[in-house]
Scaffold this active site. Structure first.
Site, short mmCIF file in Angstrom:
data_model
loop_
_atom_site.label_atom_id
_atom_site.label_comp_id
_atom_site.label_asym_id
_atom_site.label_seq_id
_atom_site.Cartn_x
_atom_site.Cartn_y
_atom_site.Cartn_z
N LYS A 54 -49.00 94.42 50.92
CA LYS A 54 -50.32 94.88 51.35
C LYS A 54 -50.61 96.29 50.82
O LYS A 54 -51.67 96.54 50.28
CB LYS A 54 -50.42 94.88 52.89
CG LYS A 54 -50.24 93.51 53.51
CD LYS A 54 -50.51 93.53 55.02
CE LYS A 54 -49.55 94.37 55.83
NZ LYS A 54 -48.16 93.87 55.83
N ARG A 68 -52.68 93.92 64.31
CA ARG A 68 -51.41 93.20 64.32
C ARG A 68 -51.22 92.36 65.58
O ARG A 68 -50.19 91.70 65.72
CB ARG A 68 -50.27 94.20 64.23
CG ARG A 68 -49.68 94.35 62.80
CD ARG A 68 -48.66 95.45 62.92
NE ARG A 68 -47.59 95.49 62.00
CZ ARG A 68 -47.55 96.32 60.95
NH1 ARG A 68 -48.57 97.04 60.61
NH2 ARG A 68 -46.46 96.39 60.24
N ARG A 105 -37.17 98.31 48.48
CA ARG A 105 -38.42 99.07 48.33
C ARG A 105 -38.17 100.58 48.37
O ARG A 105 -37.37 101.07 49.16
CB ARG A 105 -39.34 98.67 49.50
CG ARG A 105 -40.69 99.30 49.47
CD ARG A 105 -41.66 98.49 50.26
NE ARG A 105 -41.49 98.62 51.71
CZ ARG A 105 -42.35 98.09 52.57
NH1 ARG A 105 -43.39 97.39 52.15
NH2 ARG A 105 -42.15 98.22 53.86
N ARG A 117 -37.86 104.09 53.16
CA ARG A 117 -38.32 104.22 54.55
C ARG A 117 -37.18 103.92 55.51
O ARG A 117 -36.38 103.02 55.28
CB ARG A 117 -39.47 103.24 54.81
CG ARG A 117 -40.82 103.87 54.55
CD ARG A 117 -41.92 102.86 54.60
NE ARG A 117 -41.90 102.01 55.79
CZ ARG A 117 -42.84 101.11 56.06
NH1 ARG A 117 -43.86 100.97 55.23
NH2 ARG A 117 -42.77 100.37 57.14
N ARG A 165 -38.65 93.29 62.50
CA ARG A 165 -40.08 93.37 62.15
C ARG A 165 -40.64 91.98 61.87
O ARG A 165 -41.79 91.68 62.20
CB ARG A 165 -40.28 94.31 60.96
CG ARG A 165 -40.06 95.76 61.35
CD ARG A 165 -39.81 96.66 60.15
NE ARG A 165 -40.99 96.84 59.34
CZ ARG A 165 -40.95 97.30 58.09
NH1 ARG A 165 -39.79 97.60 57.52
NH2 ARG A 165 -42.05 97.45 57.41
#
Ligand code: AMP
Length: 210
Positions: free
Chosen positions: A15, A90, A124, A152, A163
């Site tokens: 996203k 969400r 990532r 992160r 998550r």
């Protein structure tokens, strides 16, 4: 063209990466609740400290906090012609609150299977200077900026699993909610970044007449 766009999908669906293309195409500002929360954590605010506990555990931050953030953000002048929501809403209560304060014209859902997501998220990396997102294998950063990239804190495998669990139980039902309102467009996110980007752009052009 004053409505807003929602970029929808599991964590790691791309996203944030695809948001840039929509911003370029529409001129709408990107509103990422994840980025807003990380800014609050960095700034050391009381809200940031509270949110951090949930974020580090891979859980959703309470709706009241998120809705307050969005209400405040939408009062800013750059939001008058709609925004691009990334990572929001969400939950169904968040979507209901949003429906009361903004017009959502298009919900673009980027679909990626769980096993591909874990591989993506754990590799990532982010450039802290520009916010650009890379992947150690699929989208390597230019070598001159490699040393400054960061991972992160919630991009570890254990947190990713939590998550994903939050996504399936609390967020995925929103796809049906938006589909029932005729707003959902699904895109296969399990293909090369540029192809996903082309499909996202097509979806925006079709639904937003840009
Ligand atoms: P993201 O960068 O969108 O993956 O968000 C990182 C974390 O921030 C999530 O795992 C949640 O803990 C929190 N968060 C971001 N957006 C929301 C939201 N709309 N509702 C609840 N929690 C959120």
């Amino acid at each position: 063209m004053s409505g807003s766009i929602v970029l929808f999908g599991p964590p790691g669906a791309g996203k944030g990466t695809q948001a840039g293309r929509i911003v370029d195409l529409t001129g709408k500002p990107q509103v990422s609740t994840g980025d807003m929360l990380r800014t609050a954590v960095k700034a050391g605010t009381k809200m940031g400290a509270e949110a951090k506990v949930y974020m580090d555990a891979g859980l959703l931050v309470p709706d009241s906090v998120i809705i307050g953030l969005i209400e405040e953000r939408l009062t800013q002048s750059d939001a008058v012609n709609g925004v691009l929501f990334d990572g929001f809403p969400r939950t169904i209560p968040q979507a209901e609150s949003l429906a009361n304060i903004a017009v959502v014209e298009s919900v673009i859902s980027i679909e990626v299977p769980d096993d591909a997501i874990v591989e993506r998220i754990v590799g990532r990396r982010m450039d802290p200077e520009t916010g650009d997102i890379y992947h150690i294998t699929f989208n390597p950063a230019p070598s001159e900026i490699e040393s400054r990239l960061i991972q992160r804190k919630d991009d570890t495998e254990e947190t990713v699993r939590a998550r994903l669990e939050a996504y399936h139980t609390q967020t995925a039902p929103l796809a049906t909610w938006y589909s029932e309102r005729g707003l959902l467009i699904s895109i296969d996110g399990n293909q090369p970044i540029d192809q996903v980007g082309d499909a996202v752009e097509d979806a925006v052009r079709t639904t937003m007449s840009v």
